[in-house]
Design a protein around this motif. Sequence first.
Motif, PDB file in Angstrom:
ATOM      1  N   ARG A  40       0.847  -1.192   0.000  1.00  0.00           N
ATOM      2  CA  ARG A  40       0.000   0.000   0.000  1.00  0.00           C
ATOM      3  C   ARG A  40       0.879   1.237   0.000  1.00  0.00           C
ATOM      4  O   ARG A  40       1.955   1.240   0.598  1.00  0.00           O
ATOM      5  CB  ARG A  40      -0.916   0.045   1.224  1.00  0.00           C
ATOM      6  N   ASN A  41       0.417   2.288  -0.656  1.00  0.00           N
ATOM      7  CA  ASN A  41       1.137   3.553  -0.592  1.00  0.00           C
ATOM      8  C   ASN A  41       0.736   4.298   0.672  1.00  0.00           C
ATOM      9  O   ASN A  41      -0.165   3.861   1.403  1.00  0.00           O
ATOM     10  CB  ASN A  41       0.875   4.384  -1.854  1.00  0.00           C
ATOM     11  N   PRO A  42       1.391   5.407   1.005  1.00  0.00           N
ATOM     12  CA  PRO A  42       1.024   6.131   2.238  1.00  0.00           C
ATOM     13  C   PRO A  42      -0.441   6.527   2.317  1.00  0.00           C
ATOM     14  O   PRO A  42      -0.987   6.686   3.413  1.00  0.00           O
ATOM     15  CB  PRO A  42       1.942   7.358   2.186  1.00  0.00           C
ATOM     16  N   ALA A  43      -1.107   6.667   1.165  1.00  0.00           N
ATOM     17  CA  ALA A  43      -2.521   7.022   1.172  1.00  0.00           C
ATOM     18  C   ALA A  43      -3.427   5.815   1.371  1.00  0.00           C
ATOM     19  O   ALA A  43      -4.653   5.960   1.411  1.00  0.00           O
ATOM     20  CB  ALA A  43      -2.896   7.727  -0.136  1.00  0.00           C
ATOM     21  N   GLY A  44      -2.840   4.633   1.493  1.00  0.00           N
ATOM     22  CA  GLY A  44      -3.628   3.425   1.710  1.00  0.00           C
ATOM     23  C   GLY A  44      -4.117   2.753   0.445  1.00  0.00           C
ATOM     24  O   GLY A  44      -4.932   1.827   0.524  1.00  0.00           O
ATOM     25  N   GLU A  45      -3.628   3.163  -0.737  1.00  0.00           N
ATOM     26  CA  GLU A  45      -4.064   2.578  -2.000  1.00  0.00           C
ATOM     27  C   GLU A  45      -3.140   1.441  -2.405  1.00  0.00           C
ATOM     28  O   GLU A  45      -1.933   1.514  -2.212  1.00  0.00           O
ATOM     29  CB  GLU A  45      -4.100   3.640  -3.100  1.00  0.00           C
ATOM     30  N   HIS A  46      -3.728   0.417  -2.996  1.00  0.00           N
ATOM     31  CA  HIS A  46      -2.956  -0.711  -3.499  1.00  0.00           C
ATOM     32  C   HIS A  46      -2.392  -0.391  -4.876  1.00  0.00           C
ATOM     33  O   HIS A  46      -2.728   0.624  -5.499  1.00  0.00           O
ATOM     34  CB  HIS A  46      -3.824  -1.968  -3.566  1.00  0.00           C
ATOM     35  N   GLU A  47      -1.549  -1.300  -5.362  1.00  0.00           N
ATOM     36  CA  GLU A  47      -0.964  -1.158  -6.681  1.00  0.00           C
ATOM     37  C   GLU A  47      -1.609  -2.143  -7.649  1.00  0.00           C
ATOM     38  O   GLU A  47      -2.177  -3.153  -7.238  1.00  0.00           O
ATOM     39  CB  GLU A  47       0.551  -1.405  -6.637  1.00  0.00           C
ATOM     40  N   VAL A  48      -1.510  -1.832  -8.936  1.00  0.00           N
ATOM     41  CA  VAL A  48      -2.037  -2.714  -9.972  1.00  0.00           C
ATOM     42  C   VAL A  48      -1.039  -3.847 -10.207  1.00  0.00           C
ATOM     43  O   VAL A  48       0.167  -3.606 -10.324  1.00  0.00           O
ATOM     44  CB  VAL A  48      -2.278  -1.938 -11.279  1.00  0.00           C
ATOM     45  N   VAL A  49      -1.528  -5.069 -10.278  1.00  0.00           N
ATOM     46  CA  VAL A  49      -0.689  -6.247 -10.511  1.00  0.00           C
ATOM     47  C   VAL A  49      -1.285  -7.035 -11.670  1.00  0.00           C
ATOM     48  O   VAL A  49      -2.434  -7.470 -11.609  1.00  0.00           O
ATOM     49  CB  VAL A  49      -0.580  -7.144  -9.265  1.00  0.00           C
ATOM     50  N   ILE A  50      -0.501  -7.214 -12.737  1.00  0.00           N
ATOM     51  CA  ILE A  50      -0.925  -7.954 -13.920  1.00  0.00           C
ATOM     52  C   ILE A  50       0.128  -9.022 -14.195  1.00  0.00           C
ATOM     53  O   ILE A  50       1.313  -8.703 -14.358  1.00  0.00           O
ATOM     54  CB  ILE A  50      -1.085  -7.029 -15.141  1.00  0.00           C
ATOM     55  N   VAL A  51      -0.292 -10.273 -14.235  1.00  0.00           N
ATOM     56  CA  VAL A  51       0.628 -11.391 -14.414  1.00  0.00           C
ATOM     57  C   VAL A  51       0.242 -12.146 -15.681  1.00  0.00           C
ATOM     58  O   VAL A  51      -0.898 -12.597 -15.819  1.00  0.00           O
ATOM     59  CB  VAL A  51       0.599 -12.342 -13.203  1.00  0.00           C
ATOM     60  N   PHE A  52       1.200 -12.267 -16.604  1.00  0.00           N
ATOM     61  CA  PHE A  52       1.021 -13.064 -17.815  1.00  0.00           C
ATOM     62  C   PHE A  52       1.728 -14.404 -17.610  1.00  0.00           C
ATOM     63  O   PHE A  52       2.936 -14.446 -17.399  1.00  0.00           O
ATOM     64  CB  PHE A  52       1.620 -12.341 -19.032  1.00  0.00           C
ATOM     65  N   ASP A  53       0.959 -15.469 -17.689  1.00  0.00           N
ATOM     66  CA  ASP A  53       1.496 -16.812 -17.480  1.00  0.00           C
ATOM     67  C   ASP A  53       1.138 -17.661 -18.691  1.00  0.00           C
ATOM     68  O   ASP A  53       0.038 -18.212 -18.772  1.00  0.00           O
ATOM     69  CB  ASP A  53       0.908 -17.418 -16.204  1.00  0.00           C
ATOM     70  N   PRO A  54       2.033 -17.777 -19.673  1.00  0.00           N
ATOM     71  CA  PRO A  54       1.678 -18.500 -20.908  1.00  0.00           C
ATOM     72  C   PRO A  54       1.340 -19.965 -20.680  1.00  0.00           C
ATOM     73  O   PRO A  54       0.380 -20.478 -21.264  1.00  0.00           O
ATOM     74  CB  PRO A  54       2.933 -18.343 -21.779  1.00  0.00           C
ATOM     75  N   LYS A  55       2.105 -20.661 -19.845  1.00  0.00           N
ATOM     76  CA  LYS A  55       1.885 -22.106 -19.725  1.00  0.00           C
ATOM     77  C   LYS A  55       0.794 -22.449 -18.719  1.00  0.00           C
ATOM     78  O   LYS A  55       0.188 -23.498 -18.811  1.00  0.00           O
ATOM     79  CB  LYS A  55       3.190 -22.814 -19.338  1.00  0.00           C
TER      80      LYS A  55
END
Length: 728
Positions: free
Chosen positions: A217-232
């Motif tokens: 979380r950032n100091p403002a309490g917001e999360h970050e975007v997480v994008i995972v590419f898993d081909p197999k």
Amino acid sequence: MAQAQPVEVLLRPAVELFTVAVCIGAAILCLAAPWSLALNASVGMGSALAFAAFGAIRFRQAQAILRYRRNIRRLPRYVMTSREVPVSQQRLFIGKGFLWEQKHTHRLTQTYRPDFRRYVEPTTAYRVARRLEERLEFAPFPLSALVKFTTWDVPLNPVRPLPPVGGLPRLHGIEPHEVDVSLPLGERVGHSLVLGTTRVGKTRLAELFITQDIRRRNPAGEHEVVIVFDPKGDADLLKRMYVEAKRAGREGEFYIFHLGWPEISARYNAVGRFGRISEVATRIAGQLSGEGNSAAFREFAWRFVNIVARALIELGQRPDYMLIQRHVVNIDALFIEYAQHYFARTDPKAWDVIVQLEGRLNDRNIPRNMIGREKRVVALEQYLSQVRNYDPVLDGLRSAVRYDKTYFDKIVASLLPLLEKLTSGKIAQLLAPDYADLTDPRPIFDWMQIIRKRAVVYVGLDALSDTEVAAAVGNSMFSDMVSVAGHIYKHGIDDGLPGASADSRVPINVHADEFNELMGDEFIPMINKGGGAGIQVTAYTQTLSDIEARIGNRAKAGQVIGNFNNLFMLRVRETATAELLTNQLPKVEVYTTTVVSGATDSSDIHGSTDFTSNTQDRISLSSVPMIEPSHVVQLPKGQCFALMQGGNLWKIRMPLPAADPDEVMPADLRELADYMRQSYTESGQWWQNLGTPLQQQELLPEGLLDDDHLQDRGQGGCCHERCARYST
């Protein structure tokens, strides 16, 4: 260890223990019988304390030698549960390690000297124990108990086997004082590249990074975007992502897109969102080969897809693969539909003339190039050639239908197989979603929506089943992401919303496993210019040759590699890949010792000396590489060299996963993970069609579809929180 020496030698007997033994005996003597040393009781106690202090110092020095010798053969166990992974707002935790310096190269060089072999290689008892285990593998009871004893993995076992990680423990054991190694988050925007052969810890490192990204979380309490590419399609990675999202309270923003399991996958239109209409044609035609004679057909395909996309937008329809395939195969229907739309606005009486022209047509007066077209299309073309109506979309469609139909089919022949692959079977429902179908509980997402919601996305492309479809979809997603990044760079993520600010940025963590299977020309601008929009790419692959083979151009492969500022090099099997790291490091000076012995005969036959002899220890300096490619090839599993923070070389080992029961794992997602493991890693019963979890009703976990959810689906809606998980 008593004083600093020009040459550091840690592979030697711990002679300090002799001093410790003498100090202990002297201290006991001073306390028990001070009179034997001509001391009174008070002076004897002070002398005992002095001996004890000196003995403690020497014991600490002996411990350093013993610990160094132990680490050279076996490193201490380093395990950590996912709950124990530290999450910081300033740094990204990687593992334990040390900054590699000249002294470490010197120590490593010493381990290869023949006179130090007994401190580096396994002991005789260890080798005998392993040989007995091989011979007594199928022995009866009395002897099998001996095998169990030798394989007992406890510190009290003097011949316990080494952990199954392979490699050389000395590469990390040369530094007994480890520290927690982390990467400043400000460095991640420069992108990171992880190289390593199969089954050496790339996925474990990815789980470590993804765990922190999901929970941060950032100091403002917001999360970050997480994008995972898993081909197999890694079931353990999917499980880890869901568990961490659940622990962070983000299960409502957790999305699964999986080509292998369309029944429970979210839906995504790769060409439905764009900044310019031409992007639709670029994303589709970009999957075609542009080498040699194929370049001309690729440009023709781009033009016709662009014509179709422009017409669909004018008709108020959102482009998708199904619509584009339908109209590329039958351009006549789109030409007629758009003409009706155009003349309804500009000249409603034109259709009377067109109908009259259509009635006069027969096989003899149809132009040769229009043979095979519908008569209404021919009449439209004749009418448009007589009147002066200018519309760029209508003119584009007109130019397409004026081609000979056989010639037109040849031009788009390379495009149709790609569109067929993307619109066949149930995959078409994922890539061409029906926005008006309210009974379908599978959500539809796009990258701007994901970024605004600070969501977590798992993209499983099922590359083992169909590599070309996986590459096409992954490439389209990358291209779409580049377009979104350009929009964010110019207008911010809240453009169009009340109180939007152009300066709004949010870290977008993109993890691309086996990214060589997904990358194309669209991947280069994303890592080259995406940092300004907050995109932080962490790419994982095996070798440099994988990248070059995918792109087909060494210069472009070098362009891709040059955009990664942080390099994590695990064990590799290609020397050229290892040299990517070693060629960037300087040479260092190491000490070498040489023993010189000689004898000289005396020439005086009457003298008392027959000969003289001398022995010398010479110390010299030699220049050697800081590390060799062979050291990278011999890394144990779970260890890496990291070049980060401006070219500093770190030697790191990642924590091994400890037993951590995932009690928050839902039954349906656990069922999916089990099917993924069976589908991708086991081949014992390949002839049996096991289907998907939703196809085998008898294997569905209890409570998968509860009454409330069924009721919501029957009413045409769905409970938002449960459907957002794609597993209820």
